[in-house]
Scaffold this motif. Sequence first.
Motif, mmCIF file in Angstrom:
data_model
loop_
_atom_site.group_PDB
_atom_site.id
_atom_site.type_symbol
_atom_site.label_atom_id
_atom_site.label_comp_id
_atom_site.label_asym_id
_atom_site.label_seq_id
_atom_site.Cartn_x
_atom_site.Cartn_y
_atom_site.Cartn_z
ATOM 1 N N GLY A 108 -1.214 0.876 0.342
ATOM 2 C CA GLY A 108 -0.895 2.292 0.396
ATOM 3 C C GLY A 108 0.129 2.743 -0.619
ATOM 4 N N SER A 109 0.582 1.835 -1.468
ATOM 5 C CA SER A 109 1.649 2.154 -2.409
ATOM 6 C C SER A 109 1.146 2.628 -3.764
ATOM 7 N N GLY A 110 -0.104 2.285 -4.084
ATOM 8 C CA GLY A 110 -0.625 2.568 -5.406
ATOM 9 C C GLY A 110 -0.372 1.457 -6.396
ATOM 10 N N SER A 111 0.367 0.457 -5.983
ATOM 11 C CA SER A 111 0.678 -0.674 -6.874
ATOM 12 C C SER A 111 0.059 -1.974 -6.387
ATOM 13 N N GLY A 112 -0.842 -1.884 -5.398
ATOM 14 C CA GLY A 112 -1.469 -3.079 -4.856
ATOM 15 C C GLY A 112 -2.973 -3.035 -4.964
ATOM 16 N N GLY A 113 -3.602 -4.022 -4.354
ATOM 17 C CA GLY A 113 -5.050 -4.109 -4.366
ATOM 18 C C GLY A 113 -5.500 -5.550 -4.370
ATOM 19 N N THR A 114 -6.795 -5.753 -4.211
ATOM 20 C CA THR A 114 -7.331 -7.109 -4.204
ATOM 21 C C THR A 114 -8.778 -7.066 -4.665
ATOM 22 N N SER A 115 -9.432 -8.218 -4.644
ATOM 23 C CA SER A 115 -10.853 -8.290 -4.981
ATOM 24 C C SER A 115 -11.496 -9.337 -4.090
ATOM 25 N N ILE A 116 -12.820 -9.412 -4.144
ATOM 26 C CA ILE A 116 -13.533 -10.416 -3.350
ATOM 27 C C ILE A 116 -13.449 -11.787 -4.001
ATOM 28 N N TRP A 117 -12.883 -11.849 -5.205
ATOM 29 C CA TRP A 117 -12.759 -13.119 -5.928
ATOM 30 C C TRP A 117 -11.322 -13.630 -5.843
ATOM 31 N N GLN A 118 -10.889 -13.912 -4.610
ATOM 32 C CA GLN A 118 -9.541 -14.423 -4.346
ATOM 33 C C GLN A 118 -8.460 -13.568 -5.008
ATOM 34 N N GLY A 119 -8.711 -12.263 -5.049
ATOM 35 C CA GLY A 119 -7.718 -11.361 -5.599
ATOM 36 C C GLY A 119 -7.699 -11.288 -7.108
ATOM 37 N N ASN A 120 -8.626 -11.978 -7.771
ATOM 38 C CA ASN A 120 -8.672 -11.947 -9.232
ATOM 39 C C ASN A 120 -9.442 -10.718 -9.719
ATOM 40 N N PRO A 121 -9.023 -10.117 -10.823
ATOM 41 C CA PRO A 121 -9.692 -8.916 -11.316
ATOM 42 C C PRO A 121 -11.015 -9.236 -11.996
ATOM 43 N N TYR A 122 -11.863 -8.222 -12.091
ATOM 44 C CA TYR A 122 -13.100 -8.335 -12.847
ATOM 45 C C TYR A 122 -12.976 -7.475 -14.101
ATOM 46 N N PRO A 123 -13.795 -7.713 -15.124
ATOM 47 C CA PRO A 123 -13.634 -6.997 -16.394
ATOM 48 C C PRO A 123 -14.219 -5.596 -16.371
ATOM 49 N N LEU A 124 -13.837 -4.816 -17.364
ATOM 50 C CA LEU A 124 -14.384 -3.487 -17.576
ATOM 51 C C LEU A 124 -15.886 -3.584 -17.807
ATOM 52 N N CYS A 138 -15.231 5.796 -9.638
ATOM 53 C CA CYS A 138 -14.803 4.916 -10.719
ATOM 54 C C CYS A 138 -13.804 3.865 -10.240
ATOM 55 N N ALA A 139 -13.818 2.728 -10.915
ATOM 56 C CA ALA A 139 -12.825 1.688 -10.666
ATOM 57 C C ALA A 139 -11.591 1.966 -11.512
ATOM 58 N N ALA A 140 -10.426 1.821 -10.927
ATOM 59 C CA ALA A 140 -9.181 2.110 -11.630
ATOM 60 C C ALA A 140 -8.812 0.960 -12.565
ATOM 61 N N PHE A 141 -8.614 1.294 -13.833
ATOM 62 C CA PHE A 141 -8.187 0.320 -14.835
ATOM 63 C C PHE A 141 -7.015 0.900 -15.610
ATOM 64 N N SER A 142 -6.103 0.035 -16.020
ATOM 65 C CA SER A 142 -4.999 0.447 -16.877
ATOM 66 C C SER A 142 -4.440 -0.784 -17.576
ATOM 67 N N PRO A 143 -4.335 -0.750 -18.896
ATOM 68 C CA PRO A 143 -3.797 -1.907 -19.621
ATOM 69 C C PRO A 143 -2.374 -2.259 -19.211
ATOM 70 N N GLU A 144 -1.640 -1.267 -18.714
ATOM 71 C CA GLU A 144 -0.243 -1.504 -18.343
ATOM 72 C C GLU A 144 -0.077 -1.874 -16.872
ATOM 73 N N VAL A 147 -3.058 -3.770 -11.344
ATOM 74 C CA VAL A 147 -4.049 -3.455 -10.316
ATOM 75 C C VAL A 147 -5.433 -3.206 -10.913
ATOM 76 N N SER A 148 -5.582 -3.354 -12.225
ATOM 77 C CA SER A 148 -6.865 -3.104 -12.870
ATOM 78 C C SER A 148 -7.933 -4.075 -12.380
ATOM 79 N N GLY A 149 -9.154 -3.539 -12.200
ATOM 80 C CA GLY A 149 -10.267 -4.394 -11.828
ATOM 81 C C GLY A 149 -10.146 -4.984 -10.451
ATOM 82 N N LEU A 150 -9.503 -4.270 -9.546
ATOM 83 C CA LEU A 150 -9.356 -4.749 -8.173
ATOM 84 C C LEU A 150 -9.988 -3.726 -7.229
ATOM 85 N N SER A 151 -9.317 -3.392 -6.144
ATOM 86 C CA SER A 151 -9.928 -2.560 -5.104
ATOM 87 C C SER A 151 -9.737 -1.061 -5.297
ATOM 88 N N GLN A 152 -8.795 -0.653 -6.139
ATOM 89 C CA GLN A 152 -8.520 0.777 -6.266
ATOM 90 C C GLN A 152 -9.669 1.506 -6.963
#
Length: 240
Positions: A108-124, A138-144, A147-152
Amino acid sequence: MHKSILRLAGFALAAALLLTGCDGGVLSGGVNRPAVESAELQFAGPAEGDTIAIFDTSQGEIRAVLYPDAAPMAVENFIGLAQQGYYNGTVFHRVVEGFVVQGGDGTGSGSGGTSIWQGNPYPLEWTDSLHHYAGALCAAFSPESSVSGLSQFYFVEARPGLTEEQKSQLANAGYRQEVIDAYAAAGGLPYLDNTDTVFGQVYAGMDVVDGIAQTEVDENGRPVEDVILNSVTIVTYTAG
């Protein structure tokens, strides 16, 4: 193609926040959204057998068709998390009217998230068949951001319309005329097309997205009163 679009940040923010509604449309949460006639995939609506996501929110229901062929990892991750109940009871933590409605962070913070791959991100996953039109999921991505490529995820809530100058900028950036026309009719965030992944499109409940976008927020863009995502249900679309 489209690499030069990254240099259009100034145009993008102005387009995202300042576009005005068009006459002859349907009011959606107070936003005048015209019917869009386009051969682009996102305006076709779901077909028999398509996978759809039903978002049950505290402000109403949103339905989106998913595109596993075009964005397989984003869709697989989203479906997997939804079926695990990860999104149940989460909040939309970032709301910017005329821009996006964002959620999907279990903290709920906007700075977290996870994935189905043990929390590892997937690519653009970029494809010219999907764009950041209004209503895009859309999936949220940001180079900075970590949380990119996770649940957001976010819904695009941009307003309809493009100026002639903005159309020219897109043409000069290599956009197809069909895409430019669709952006002009529907509105959207073209500067995100090769930086974030589009994996779905709202086909029912855009008035709910627009309504959430008009929620009172604090200085960080967080709703003063929580807008809750009660659940996300994944089903197969059947006509009729």
